[in-house]
Design a protein around this motif. Structure first.
Motif, PDB file in Angstrom:
ATOM      1  N   PHE A 262      29.465  32.409  42.150  1.00  0.00           N
ATOM      2  CA  PHE A 262      28.399  33.397  42.271  1.00  0.00           C
ATOM      3  C   PHE A 262      27.059  32.728  42.534  1.00  0.00           C
ATOM      4  N   HIS A 263      26.688  31.772  41.704  1.00  0.00           N
ATOM      5  CA  HIS A 263      25.369  31.154  41.842  1.00  0.00           C
ATOM      6  C   HIS A 263      25.257  30.319  43.119  1.00  0.00           C
ATOM      7  N   ALA A 264      26.371  29.812  43.617  1.00  0.00           N
ATOM      8  CA  ALA A 264      26.339  29.044  44.869  1.00  0.00           C
ATOM      9  C   ALA A 264      26.157  29.952  46.078  1.00  0.00           C
ATOM     10  N   THR A 265      26.710  31.164  46.021  1.00  0.00           N
ATOM     11  CA  THR A 265      26.732  32.024  47.214  1.00  0.00           C
ATOM     12  C   THR A 265      25.810  33.237  47.147  1.00  0.00           C
ATOM     13  N   LEU A 266      25.567  33.747  45.958  1.00  0.00           N
ATOM     14  CA  LEU A 266      24.830  35.003  45.758  1.00  0.00           C
ATOM     15  C   LEU A 266      25.435  36.150  46.558  1.00  0.00           C
ATOM     16  N   GLN A 267      26.756  36.160  46.622  1.00  0.00           N
ATOM     17  CA  GLN A 267      27.495  37.231  47.281  1.00  0.00           C
ATOM     18  C   GLN A 267      28.019  38.191  46.215  1.00  0.00           C
ATOM     19  N   HIS A 268      28.057  39.482  46.543  1.00  0.00           N
ATOM     20  CA  HIS A 268      28.478  40.495  45.574  1.00  0.00           C
ATOM     21  C   HIS A 268      29.906  40.259  45.067  1.00  0.00           C
ATOM     22  N   VAL A 269      30.818  39.881  45.940  1.00  0.00           N
ATOM     23  CA  VAL A 269      32.210  39.638  45.523  1.00  0.00           C
ATOM     24  C   VAL A 269      32.260  38.512  44.490  1.00  0.00           C
ATOM     25  N   GLN A 270      31.511  37.441  44.728  1.00  0.00           N
ATOM     26  CA  GLN A 270      31.494  36.336  43.764  1.00  0.00           C
ATOM     27  C   GLN A 270      30.734  36.712  42.490  1.00  0.00           C
ATOM     28  N   GLN A 271      29.810  37.652  42.600  1.00  0.00           N
ATOM     29  CA  GLN A 271      29.145  38.143  41.390  1.00  0.00           C
ATOM     30  C   GLN A 271      30.182  38.756  40.454  1.00  0.00           C
ATOM     31  N   GLN A 272      31.142  39.463  41.042  1.00  0.00           N
ATOM     32  CA  GLN A 272      32.215  40.039  40.224  1.00  0.00           C
ATOM     33  C   GLN A 272      33.097  38.942  39.635  1.00  0.00           C
ATOM     34  N   SER A 273      33.250  37.819  40.357  1.00  0.00           N
ATOM     35  CA  SER A 273      34.062  36.720  39.813  1.00  0.00           C
ATOM     36  C   SER A 273      33.337  36.006  38.686  1.00  0.00           C
ATOM     37  N   ASP A 274      32.069  36.290  38.501  1.00  0.00           N
ATOM     38  CA  ASP A 274      31.294  35.774  37.374  1.00  0.00           C
ATOM     39  C   ASP A 274      31.315  36.778  36.221  1.00  0.00           C
ATOM     40  N   GLU A 275      31.039  38.035  36.511  1.00  0.00           N
ATOM     41  CA  GLU A 275      30.858  39.029  35.457  1.00  0.00           C
ATOM     42  C   GLU A 275      32.172  39.539  34.875  1.00  0.00           C
ATOM     43  N   THR A 276      33.168  39.788  35.699  1.00  0.00           N
ATOM     44  CA  THR A 276      34.431  40.335  35.202  1.00  0.00           C
ATOM     45  C   THR A 276      35.134  39.377  34.233  1.00  0.00           C
ATOM     46  N   PRO A 277      35.221  38.066  34.525  1.00  0.00           N
ATOM     47  CA  PRO A 277      35.848  37.171  33.535  1.00  0.00           C
ATOM     48  C   PRO A 277      35.117  37.121  32.195  1.00  0.00           C
ATOM     49  N   MET A 278      33.819  37.444  32.182  1.00  0.00           N
ATOM     50  CA  MET A 278      33.101  37.507  30.896  1.00  0.00           C
ATOM     51  C   MET A 278      33.720  38.584  30.012  1.00  0.00           C
ATOM     52  N   VAL A 279      34.004  39.726  30.612  1.00  0.00           N
ATOM     53  CA  VAL A 279      34.612  40.822  29.849  1.00  0.00           C
ATOM     54  C   VAL A 279      36.033  40.451  29.449  1.00  0.00           C
ATOM     55  N   TRP A 280      36.801  39.880  30.382  1.00  0.00           N
ATOM     56  CA  TRP A 280      38.174  39.486  30.059  1.00  0.00           C
ATOM     57  C   TRP A 280      38.203  38.472  28.919  1.00  0.00           C
ATOM     58  N   GLU A 281      37.271  37.527  28.953  1.00  0.00           N
ATOM     59  CA  GLU A 281      37.236  36.520  27.886  1.00  0.00           C
ATOM     60  C   GLU A 281      36.866  37.145  26.546  1.00  0.00           C
ATOM     61  N   MET A 282      35.932  38.081  26.558  1.00  0.00           N
ATOM     62  CA  MET A 282      35.579  38.772  25.320  1.00  0.00           C
ATOM     63  C   MET A 282      36.797  39.491  24.745  1.00  0.00           C
ATOM     64  N   LEU A 283      37.574  40.136  25.604  1.00  0.00           N
ATOM     65  CA  LEU A 283      38.784  40.827  25.161  1.00  0.00           C
ATOM     66  C   LEU A 283      39.811  39.837  24.613  1.00  0.00           C
ATOM     67  N   LEU A 284      39.916  38.685  25.231  1.00  0.00           N
ATOM     68  CA  LEU A 284      40.830  37.653  24.749  1.00  0.00           C
ATOM     69  C   LEU A 284      40.407  37.144  23.370  1.00  0.00           C
ATOM     70  N   TYR A 285      39.102  36.925  23.176  1.00  0.00           N
ATOM     71  CA  TYR A 285      38.609  36.526  21.854  1.00  0.00           C
ATOM     72  C   TYR A 285      38.942  37.592  20.806  1.00  0.00           C
ATOM     73  N   LEU A 286      38.727  38.857  21.155  1.00  0.00           N
ATOM     74  CA  LEU A 286      39.054  39.933  20.217  1.00  0.00           C
ATOM     75  C   LEU A 286      40.535  39.902  19.847  1.00  0.00           C
ATOM     76  N   TYR A 287      41.375  39.706  20.843  1.00  0.00           N
ATOM     77  CA  TYR A 287      42.816  39.669  20.571  1.00  0.00           C
ATOM     78  C   TYR A 287      43.181  38.512  19.649  1.00  0.00           C
ATOM     79  N   ILE A 288      42.619  37.342  19.926  1.00  0.00           N
ATOM     80  CA  ILE A 288      42.933  36.169  19.103  1.00  0.00           C
ATOM     81  C   ILE A 288      42.430  36.367  17.679  1.00  0.00           C
ATOM     82  N   LEU A 289      41.245  36.927  17.527  1.00  0.00           N
ATOM     83  CA  LEU A 289      40.681  37.123  16.189  1.00  0.00           C
ATOM     84  C   LEU A 289      41.434  38.161  15.372  1.00  0.00           C
ATOM     85  N   TYR A 290      41.901  39.226  16.030  1.00  0.00           N
ATOM     86  CA  TYR A 290      42.477  40.341  15.289  1.00  0.00           C
ATOM     87  C   TYR A 290      43.983  40.459  15.384  1.00  0.00           C
TER      88      TYR A 290
END
Length: 195
Positions: free
Chosen positions: A78-106
Motif C-alpha cells: 500500500f505505502h509503496a503504490t498508494l493504489q486502492h487495491v493495495q490499500q485493502q491489502s493493508d487494511e483488511t489483514p488488520m481486521v483478520w489479525e484482530m479476529l485471529l487474536y480474539l480466537y486465540i485468546l478466547y
C-alpha cells in the motif's frame, strides 16, 4: 490529499495518504519511510514463526506469525503504490489479525467445529467484501507513521510471544523466557515426555 502524482504504479487511487512527500526517493516507492518501516515487522514475524515451528508450538501460533507477515507485506504494498487495491491489502489483514487474536485468546483449543471460528471467518470475509473506509486526513508527520510501523512490529512480536508463553503454561510445557542475542525475548519450552 496531495496532487495525484503519476508514477510507475499510475496515479494515486487510495483514499488516504500519510503526510509523506510522494515519490521523493524513488519512482517505485510512493511513501518511502512508511514502506521500509515494515521490514522489521516481517523479520520479527519470521523469527517468531521459526521459533514456533522449531519447538512445535500449536499451529495457531504459526498462523499468527504468518498473519503478521501478511499484514506487513500488505502495508508495504500500500505505502509503496498508494493504489486502492493495495490499500485493502493493508487494511483488511488488520481486521483478520484482530479476529485471529480474539480466537486465540478466547478459544483454549484449536478446533474447527465450533461456531466461534465460523463466525470470525464469516465476519472477516464479509468485512473484506464490503470494506471501504475513509481514513481521517489528520496531519501526522511521515516519520511518526513510519515509527508506528516499527513499534507495531515489535508489539505484534511481543504479543505473540506472550500468548505462546501463556498457552505453554496452560499445557504444562514449562515455558521460560530466553533472549535471542541477549536482546529479543522468546519462549523456550520443555514438553513432557508423554506429548
Amino acid at each position: 490529499m496531495e496532487d495525484k502524482v503519476s508514477s510507475f504504479w499510475g496515479p494515486v487511487t487510495s483514499t488516504t495518504e500519510w503526510c509523506e512527500k510522494n515519490y521523493a526517493y524513488s519512482s517505485y516507492i510512493a511513501e518511502f519511510y512508511n514502506t521500509i518501516s515494515n521490514i522489521p515487522c516481517i523479520l520479527l514475524a519470521l523469527i517468531g514463526l521459526i521459533n514456533a515451528l522449531r519447538q512445535r508450538f500449536e499451529k495457531r501460533f504459526s498462523v499468527l506469525h504468518i498473519s503478521n507477515m501478511i499484514l506487513a507485506i500488505g502495508s508495504m504494498l500500500f505505502h509503496a503504490t498508494l493504489q486502492h487495491v493495495q490499500q485493502q491489502s493493508d487494511e483488511t489483514p488488520m481486521v483478520w489479525e484482530m479476529l485471529l487474536y480474539l480466537y486465540i485468546l478466547y478459544s483454549p483449543d484449536w478446533h474447527y467445529r465450533s461456531t466461534m471460528p465460523t463466525f470470525l471467518f464469516l465476519y472477516g470475509a464479509v468485512f473484506a467484501a464490503v470494506h471501504s473506509q475513509e481514513i481521517s486526513s489528520w496531519y501526522v508527520n511521515p516519520q511518526g507513521h513510519a515509527f508506528w510501523h516499527v513499534l507495531m512490529g515489535f508489539n505484534s512480536y511481543f504479543a505473540n510471544t506472550f500468548l505462546m508463553f501463556c498457552r505453554a503454561q496452560q499445557l504444562g510445557w514449562s515455558p521460560r523466557v530466553v533472549h535471542f542475542m541477549g536482546l529479543l525475548p522468546y519462549v523456550k519450552i520443555q514438553k513432557p515426555k508423554t506429548q
